[in-house]
Design an enzyme around this catalytic site. Structure first.
Site, short mmCIF file in Angstrom:
data_model
loop_
_atom_site.label_atom_id
_atom_site.label_comp_id
_atom_site.label_asym_id
_atom_site.label_seq_id
_atom_site.Cartn_x
_atom_site.Cartn_y
_atom_site.Cartn_z
CG ASP A 188 48.22 39.08 66.21
OD1 ASP A 188 47.88 38.96 67.49
OD2 ASP A 188 49.37 39.07 65.48
CD GLU A 215 51.52 44.47 73.09
OE1 GLU A 215 51.73 43.25 72.74
OE2 GLU A 215 50.59 44.85 73.54
#
Length: 76
Positions: free
Chosen positions: A61, A50
């Protein structure tokens, strides 16, 4: 899910094997390094890679990906 990813997971399940998925923030520490790391991970047998797109405000995040995004954005 992408058909190639689905196929890979199906093949691994049939072989009763686990998958290795890697995440790399594109552009960290540089564009060239990202490409080198991606090729190295592929050569090492990574099942899924990814590539994260750096974002200036990655609230969802964690601190590691936030720092990678900040470094990648500073490369411009």
């Amino acid at each position: 899910m992408n058909a190639r990813i689905s196929r890979r997971f199906a093949d691994l399940a049939a072989a009763q094997s686990k998958a290795f998925a890697a995440y790399v923030t594109a552009g960290d520490p540089s564009s060239g390094a990202t490409l080198d790391v991606a090729h190295a991970l592929e050569a090492a047998g990574t099942d899924v890679l990814e590539l994260g797109i750096p974002f200036s405000d990655p609230l969802a995040d964690g601190p590691t990906i936030q720092a990678a995004s900040a470094r990648a954005l500073r490369q411009e």
